[in-house]
Design a protein around this motif. Structure first.
Motif, PDB file in Angstrom:
ATOM      1  N   ALA A  31       0.816  -1.216   0.000  1.00 54.54           N
ATOM      2  CA  ALA A  31       0.000   0.000   0.000  1.00 54.54           C
ATOM      3  C   ALA A  31       0.848   1.264   0.000  1.00 54.54           C
ATOM      4  CB  ALA A  31      -0.941   0.001   1.202  1.00 54.54           C
ATOM      5  N   LEU A  32       2.116   1.169   0.388  1.00 59.99           N
ATOM      6  CA  LEU A  32       3.041   2.297   0.257  1.00 59.99           C
ATOM      7  C   LEU A  32       3.584   2.271  -1.165  1.00 59.99           C
ATOM      8  CD1 LEU A  32       4.532   4.610   1.838  1.00 59.99           C
ATOM      9  CD2 LEU A  32       6.422   3.004   2.052  1.00 59.99           C
ATOM     10  N   SER A  33       2.852   2.837  -2.078  1.00 56.06           N
ATOM     11  CA  SER A  33       3.155   2.672  -3.503  1.00 56.06           C
ATOM     12  C   SER A  33       4.321   3.521  -3.980  1.00 56.06           C
ATOM     13  CB  SER A  33       1.917   2.992  -4.337  1.00 56.06           C
ATOM     14  OG  SER A  33       1.465   4.315  -4.069  1.00 56.06           O
ATOM     15  N   ALA A  34       4.952   4.286  -3.063  1.00 58.06           N
ATOM     16  CA  ALA A  34       6.089   5.111  -3.467  1.00 58.06           C
ATOM     17  C   ALA A  34       7.287   4.259  -3.873  1.00 58.06           C
ATOM     18  CB  ALA A  34       6.487   6.046  -2.322  1.00 58.06           C
ATOM     19  N   TYR A  35       7.333   3.016  -3.401  1.00 60.53           N
ATOM     20  CA  TYR A  35       8.440   2.117  -3.719  1.00 60.53           C
ATOM     21  C   TYR A  35       7.902   0.950  -4.541  1.00 60.53           C
ATOM     22  CZ  TYR A  35      10.513   4.697   0.176  1.00 60.53           C
ATOM     23  OH  TYR A  35      10.960   5.690   1.000  1.00 60.53           O
ATOM     24  N   ARG A  36       8.534   0.683  -5.686  1.00 58.45           N
ATOM     25  CA  ARG A  36       8.047  -0.371  -6.580  1.00 58.45           C
ATOM     26  C   ARG A  36       9.203  -1.206  -7.105  1.00 58.45           C
ATOM     27  NH1 ARG A  36       2.783   0.846  -8.566  1.00 58.45           N
ATOM     28  NH2 ARG A  36       2.044   2.872  -7.807  1.00 58.45           N
ATOM     29  N   GLN A  37       8.939  -2.496  -7.271  1.00 61.98           N
ATOM     30  CA  GLN A  37       9.942  -3.392  -7.830  1.00 61.98           C
ATOM     31  C   GLN A  37       9.243  -4.649  -8.342  1.00 61.98           C
ATOM     32  OE1 GLN A  37      13.543  -3.316  -8.214  1.00 61.98           O
ATOM     33  NE2 GLN A  37      12.840  -5.032  -9.459  1.00 61.98           N
TER      34      GLN A  37
END
Length: 482
Positions: A31-37
């Motif tokens: 839910a913390l979409s600032a970090y993606r991988q």
């Protein structure tokens, strides 16, 4: 790494494996979409034996593993690792047993939090931890983050409400920690596993403690013209010896957002409101309600409402639990923090947060578990404006550092994940960080379980220039591997 996926297909049915890039996008963040991988692949096992086979293969092939529940986490803890396997436990969603005599429930990790209390309700029992995301978050994730909720002040966090877990080690071994008795022999590994953010093992079953429903409860709502007065009243209630079932606070910006969203009848001109729930025997509840009302008025409350009935009390709480979606309507994006402070500092810390918000030219909406000092400032920003996300993240870090300065911690229930890993350097010194690494190595010698999360390396702390790590210098050459 495609060779690994081919080997995986010999162990697990191919329909349980996702490797198509477009389908993997659904798993690239929590839910913390600032970090993606993007992960190498996602696997959705259906039983314990499959999880064991997956872990054994990953250990042999040195492939990192990130376990994932519903993906409602708010610290990036379930973010995949490049060239790693994401292990979804979504299909482990069975309530195995509810034992009303022992007042326990055995559940799989993919069971949603609210489903436990729904299953226990016919026995007049309930499961106490109730995060705002309880309609979606899973028990496995609750254990991984040591989740709380609005009733954690009186009834405790997840660690206080579980009795045993079964988990798969990094080598694929099934172990059981804890017991269905009041205590178990040996070290308290159950407390160690709770809040370990998937870094020590993969949980496949949890035994939960159920509680009897209180005979009576009443909800009060108090409005204040000054935030400091609301904060002082929190300390006053606890100092009186009364432990409310829940004690929550919202500032004016949050009040207005919630009222516009839900129409809960909140006083929109108040600088802050407190929602306080008292439960127990009827006589006890009546007595404590009168005492709390007197404390609130003495602290400067401009208005105190006692819910007339259960329905009105539920409306008071519905507004609090709707705070996050309500704020989502007034900002393009928001960044939710999770620091904890001593109750006596609530008013002064909120003022410091407001000062920081002005310096960074960003809005901040405050909603939090006032009873245990667990703050949830929501930093408002617009990702489409260049630099705003970076400013929001920097502001969030400064807020957490304030929490540490006044004697608090950088997380109450959301975990460290990748979000707060720099602030771990602020809160803990070199020796403490080394102990964390030693525990991690004891459970996971290759460092394959959720790597890069929660525990910073000393090199990272040196680069961050944290106040506790020898002014940003590594203390010994032999520690450089950390």
């Amino acid at each position: 790494m495609s060779l690994f996926v081919d080997k995986l297909k010999t162990q697990i049915a191919k329909e349980l494996i996702i490797s198509d890039e477009e389908l993997l996008r659904a798993y690239e963040c929590d839910a913390l979409s600032a970090y993606r991988q993007l992960p190498l692949c996602v696997v959705l096992p259906e039983n314990v034996e499959q999880v064991q086979a997956i872990m054994q293969l990953c250990y042999q092939e040195n492939v990192p593993v990130v376990a994932r529940g519903a993906g409602t986490g708010l610290s990036g803890g379930a973010m995949p690792v490049a060239d790693g396997l994401l292990l979804s436990l979504a299909r482990f969603n069975e309530i195995i047993e509810v034992d009303p005599h022992q007042r326990t429930a055995r559940v799989q990790p993919g069971v949603r939090n609210i489903c436990v209390s729904e299953a226990a309700e016919k026995y007049d029992l309930f499961y106490a931890p109730d995060p705002s995301s309880q309609i979606a978050c899973t028990i496995g994730g609750n254990v991984a983050e040591n989740s709380g909720g609005v009733h954690c002040l009186k009834y405790g966090l997840t660690v206080h409400n579980i009795m045993a877990v079964k988990l798969i080690t990094v080598t694929g071994e099934l172990v059981e920690i804890g017991a269905e008795s009041l205590d178990s022999a040996g070290y308290d590994l159950l407390a160690l596993i709770t809040g370990s953010e998937g870094m020590l093992g993969v949980i496949v079953e949890v035994t939960l403690k159920l509680l009897s429903k209180p005979l009576c409860n009443k909800v009060l709502l108090a409005a204040f013209d000054e935030v400091e007065a609301a904060g002082d009243s929190v300390a006053g209630i606890i100092a009186s010896g009364i432990i409310p079932a829940g004690l929550e606070m919202m500032d004016n910006a949050c009040i207005r957002a919630v009222e516009d969203y839900l129409h809960a009848g909140y006083p929109v001109d108040a600088a802050a409101i407190l929602i306080c729930e008292i439960d127990g025997a009827a006589e006890e509840v009546d007595s404590e309600c009168r005492k709390v009302e007197a404390i609130l008025k003495a602290a400067g409350a401009s208005e105190v409402r006692v819910a007339r009935d259960k329905a009105e009390g539920e409306i008071f709480w519905a507004g609090r639990k709707s705070a996050f979606p309500a704020v989502g309507r007034i900002a393009s994006d928001y960044y939710c923090m999770d620091g904890t402070i001593p109750r006596k500092h609530i008013g002064s810390v909120l003022n410091m947060i407001n000062d920081l918000a002005e310096q960074y030219h960003l809005g901040v909406v405050n909603v939090f578990h006032a009873g245990d000092g667990n703050l949830h400032p929501l930093i408002l920003y617009d990702v489409s404006i260049e630099g705003e996300q970076e400013r929001a993240e920097e502001l969030g870090g400064k807020i957490l550092e304030i929490c540490v300065e006044v004697g608090g911690t950088i997380t109450g229930e959301h975990g460290v994940g990748v979000e707060k890993i720099n602030q771990m350097c602020v809160q803990f010194n070199t020796e403490e960080l080394l102990q964390f690494h030693a525990i991690k190595s004891a459970f996971d010698p290759k460092g394959l379980l959720n790597p890069g999360k929660a525990i910073p390396t000393l090199h990272r702390c040196a680069e961050f220039g944290a106040m506790h790590v020898h002014q940003g210098k590594l203390p010994h050459a032999d520690l450089e591997r950390f």
